[in-house]
Design an enzyme around this catalytic site. Sequence first.
Site, mmCIF file in Angstrom:
data_model
loop_
_atom_site.group_PDB
_atom_site.id
_atom_site.type_symbol
_atom_site.label_atom_id
_atom_site.label_comp_id
_atom_site.label_asym_id
_atom_site.label_seq_id
_atom_site.Cartn_x
_atom_site.Cartn_y
_atom_site.Cartn_z
ATOM 1 N N HIS A 649 0.803 -1.224 0.000
ATOM 2 C CA HIS A 649 0.000 0.000 0.000
ATOM 3 C C HIS A 649 0.841 1.281 0.000
ATOM 4 O O HIS A 649 0.332 2.358 -0.276
ATOM 5 C CB HIS A 649 -1.045 -0.020 1.122
ATOM 6 N N ASP A 702 -0.826 -7.404 1.415
ATOM 7 C CA ASP A 702 -0.164 -6.105 1.509
ATOM 8 C C ASP A 702 1.351 -6.306 1.644
ATOM 9 O O ASP A 702 1.922 -6.168 2.724
ATOM 10 C CB ASP A 702 -0.730 -5.336 2.709
ATOM 11 N N SER A 796 3.943 1.830 8.475
ATOM 12 C CA SER A 796 3.620 0.850 7.446
ATOM 13 C C SER A 796 4.848 0.343 6.709
ATOM 14 O O SER A 796 5.776 1.101 6.453
ATOM 15 C CB SER A 796 2.722 1.483 6.398
HETATM 16 N N1 ARG Z 1 -1.452 2.173 7.221
HETATM 17 C C1 ARG Z 1 -0.585 2.781 8.160
HETATM 18 C C2 ARG Z 1 0.606 3.433 7.437
HETATM 19 O O1 ARG Z 1 0.514 3.694 6.290
HETATM 20 C C3 ARG Z 1 -0.128 1.844 9.191
HETATM 21 C C4 ARG Z 1 -1.180 1.638 10.153
HETATM 22 C C5 ARG Z 1 -0.894 0.731 11.229
HETATM 23 N N2 ARG Z 1 -1.897 1.004 12.179
HETATM 24 C C6 ARG Z 1 -2.089 0.392 13.298
HETATM 25 N N3 ARG Z 1 -3.016 0.807 14.116
HETATM 26 N N4 ARG Z 1 -1.313 -0.606 13.632
HETATM 27 O O2 ARG Z 1 1.574 3.794 8.046
#
Ligand code: ARG
Length: 846
Positions: A649, A702, A796
């Site tokens: 992502h 992902d 992420s």
């Molecule tokens: N999608 C988020 C990013 O782009 C990471 C999210 C992880 N969130 C969580 N509550 N563990 O960095």
Amino acid sequence: MGSTVKYEAGNGHHEGVSFLNSSPSSKRRGKRKVVIIVIVLLLFLILTALGGILAWLFLFKSKSNSTQAVRNAAAPSVRAFSGSCTISSLDYSADYENSRSDQFYLIANAVTRMINSTISADSTIAPFFTQLAVNAFSEGSVIAYFWMRFDVSESNSAVLPSLSKSYVLSLLQKSTRKPKQTGVSEDLRITTVALSPADPRLLRFPKDENCMFDLTADPSGKKVNFTSPGFSKGAYARNEQCQYILRAQKGYVIYLNFPIFHIEDNCTGEFVTIFDSLSASDDDLITMKCGNRPPSNPLTVLSSGHVAMVSFINDGTSVYPGFSAEFHQVLKMKECKLVLPGSEGNFTSPYYPAFYPPNIDCVWTIQAPPGMRIRITFNMFRLLEPDVKDDCLKDYVELFGQRYCGEKLPFTVTSDGPTAVVNFHSDESQTDKGFEAEYSIYDPRKPCTDGQFACASGRCIPPDLKCDGWNDCEDLDDEQNCVCAADQFRCDNNLCKSLLWKCDHVNDCGDYSDEKGCQCEAKQWECNSGQCIPTEKYCNGVNDCADSSDELSCNSTTVPCTNAAYVCENNKCISKVNAECDGVTDCEDNSDERYCSCGNRPYKHNRIVGGTDADVGEWPWQVSLHYQGEGHLCGASIISDRWLVCASHCFQPTDRVDYSRPDKWTAYVGLRVQGDTSTAQIRKISKVITHEYYNGDTFDYDAAVLELSSPLTFSNTIQPICLPATSHIFQAGKSCYVTGWGTLTERGQLAQVLQKAEVKIINDTVCNSATSGQVTPRMMCSGYLTGGVDACQGDSGGPLSCMEDSGKWFLCGIVSWGEGCARRNKPGIYTRVPVIRKWIKEKTRI
Ligand code: ARG
């Protein structure tokens, strides 16, 4: 090297006296006698030389697989002792510090003769007495440091019990008590003798010049430097046995620091020892260390007196840079007694964060007004000594009638009166970092402010942590007398726990009542999937569980290749959980242990460090990915010198920006603080491969792999993490770490310093209900249902790192998504790495 039986000094004096069971008085009785004596002596010399060679072979050549203990490292038939004696009848002169001076020779000779005649007169141990030397002197009247060695053949092992410290010491004490004719000086009055077992590898003759140093502290306090041999050339020579004598002026102690310390990881054949004395006796050992220490955790020790000795042994099996050390003198602490002022403050063990010195006693007193109480929190506590149990008989902190020792997580103690007296004691050997504590005075009628809950220990916790199913007080005080909430159930021991934790295979109640009455019955075994099979089918060589988990933790045997089995390179399968890189060869073709230069942290870290800032080199596989013009956006993990693993992502193009363009991304490797690139390696990305099945709506699959434009050079702070095999199981309940520069709160700012958080792997059933069924088989949950600890935006693509029993770190998950961050009952969701293992191999060949 140090094992010839007789030591001949360059000037014809000999100070290392050997063996000699014969009577010391010898008179000439004619030529024949002389010839016989010469022949006997020659024979003896040949035999002892042979013995010496054998001993040398045994001691230095054979690779000892004994334990770490210094003493055990020697062959069982060698007994060595090291000690000191005070000669009260002499005045000290600096000449005693020069082993080539006449004074040194004269007194060394007198002392060796005295010891030699004492030991030789004891018929039990004399036959095994092979070496003796006085190796140094120091001031304090005159203190002579000596050592002796006994070699016992296997057939004579019955004598070994007599070769004890107490036996040999009592011989020496008896003979020094009565005025003895020493043959040199009648008034050599010896007042005290100390003796202790010693590691024979550390014993050196004073005139052996090979890697021996006698260093004196600069009276102005300036630092004096020394290094391991070959340090400036980048690596030490093989088979070195070095000794550094450190001296300070009387009334001062030695402050010794190692800014660089990098030797072999295993202390058996390679180690540094620091003694609080000039004899290498176990009783004076301050510490023994090996491995690699980061600049943030340097080895810094203090002596209790004005001398210290450093020994460095390496068996030549490997080549490392070695160490660089510096020392200076500091005035000896007159007394370690303090009344702590005010209503709050800090105090630490002496010289913290350096190791506290041996032989010191400290007292801190805190006085509160009448009716008030005192709370003391130890944020860091490390008084660790090998082989010491809970009795705390050696080094300890004592308060309110209770002794504390060893290594402890932060803990709080409270007084039940207005006075607190904290005692600290360190004995003569083995010191450590000590402690760092905070104190505050409080009103017992109102122990906590801001509506916080007061634990029985006096600790204050946020009110919403009461009755939340978690033991926040550490003594379960916050979980007593609770009314269970609607989403909780009551354990047999009356604790309330989240309904989600029932039947999750983790003993949450502590009495297993949350795991009772779950699917499987008494005589059944539960498969990893939750399926039940009859107990006798477990490890019967047949796959009874649909996922084969019943045959996986049996001793490794070749089994049919199911999804759950580990596949060797020759395509045979074995039944053993997590067989790869576990230090045991399981596959016939060794393939399970072949690609295992991964998952190591070269730097040694203290196991318990407060806070969430990561230490230097703690997560050497962590990468920061920057997008042109936007700075840090995602994390990633190093899996080889050319490849990184990340989340898909991170590379999805938007209307505005094409995040899929590799040339716009830069990887910062070996980074800890954003913006501080002094230790970092920076690489352009040449290729971004996102998973073909990635689904932007569900976040399924992902995962992405990134190729670097040029290879990385691995170092203390840059290392690859191990990839788990498809069959690798990370058990629910296991503690792992998530790391990254992501935001510190849901809508907060990115972190400057790399952050780490301990999270627990959450059972799939619980994970599924917590996310209302949004997790696919490519996902897993990790975190806490209480909330508070989680990854967040910007993390992420980064690693969820788990350490296996072998000590190696594996990439268990990739930070993927979550509902908000650190919310209650909303754990973090990660890409499950074992299920994409094959895909990673397909794309990278790793
Ligand atoms: N999608 C988020 C990013 O782009 C990471 C999210 C992880 N969130 C969580 N509550 N563990 O960095």
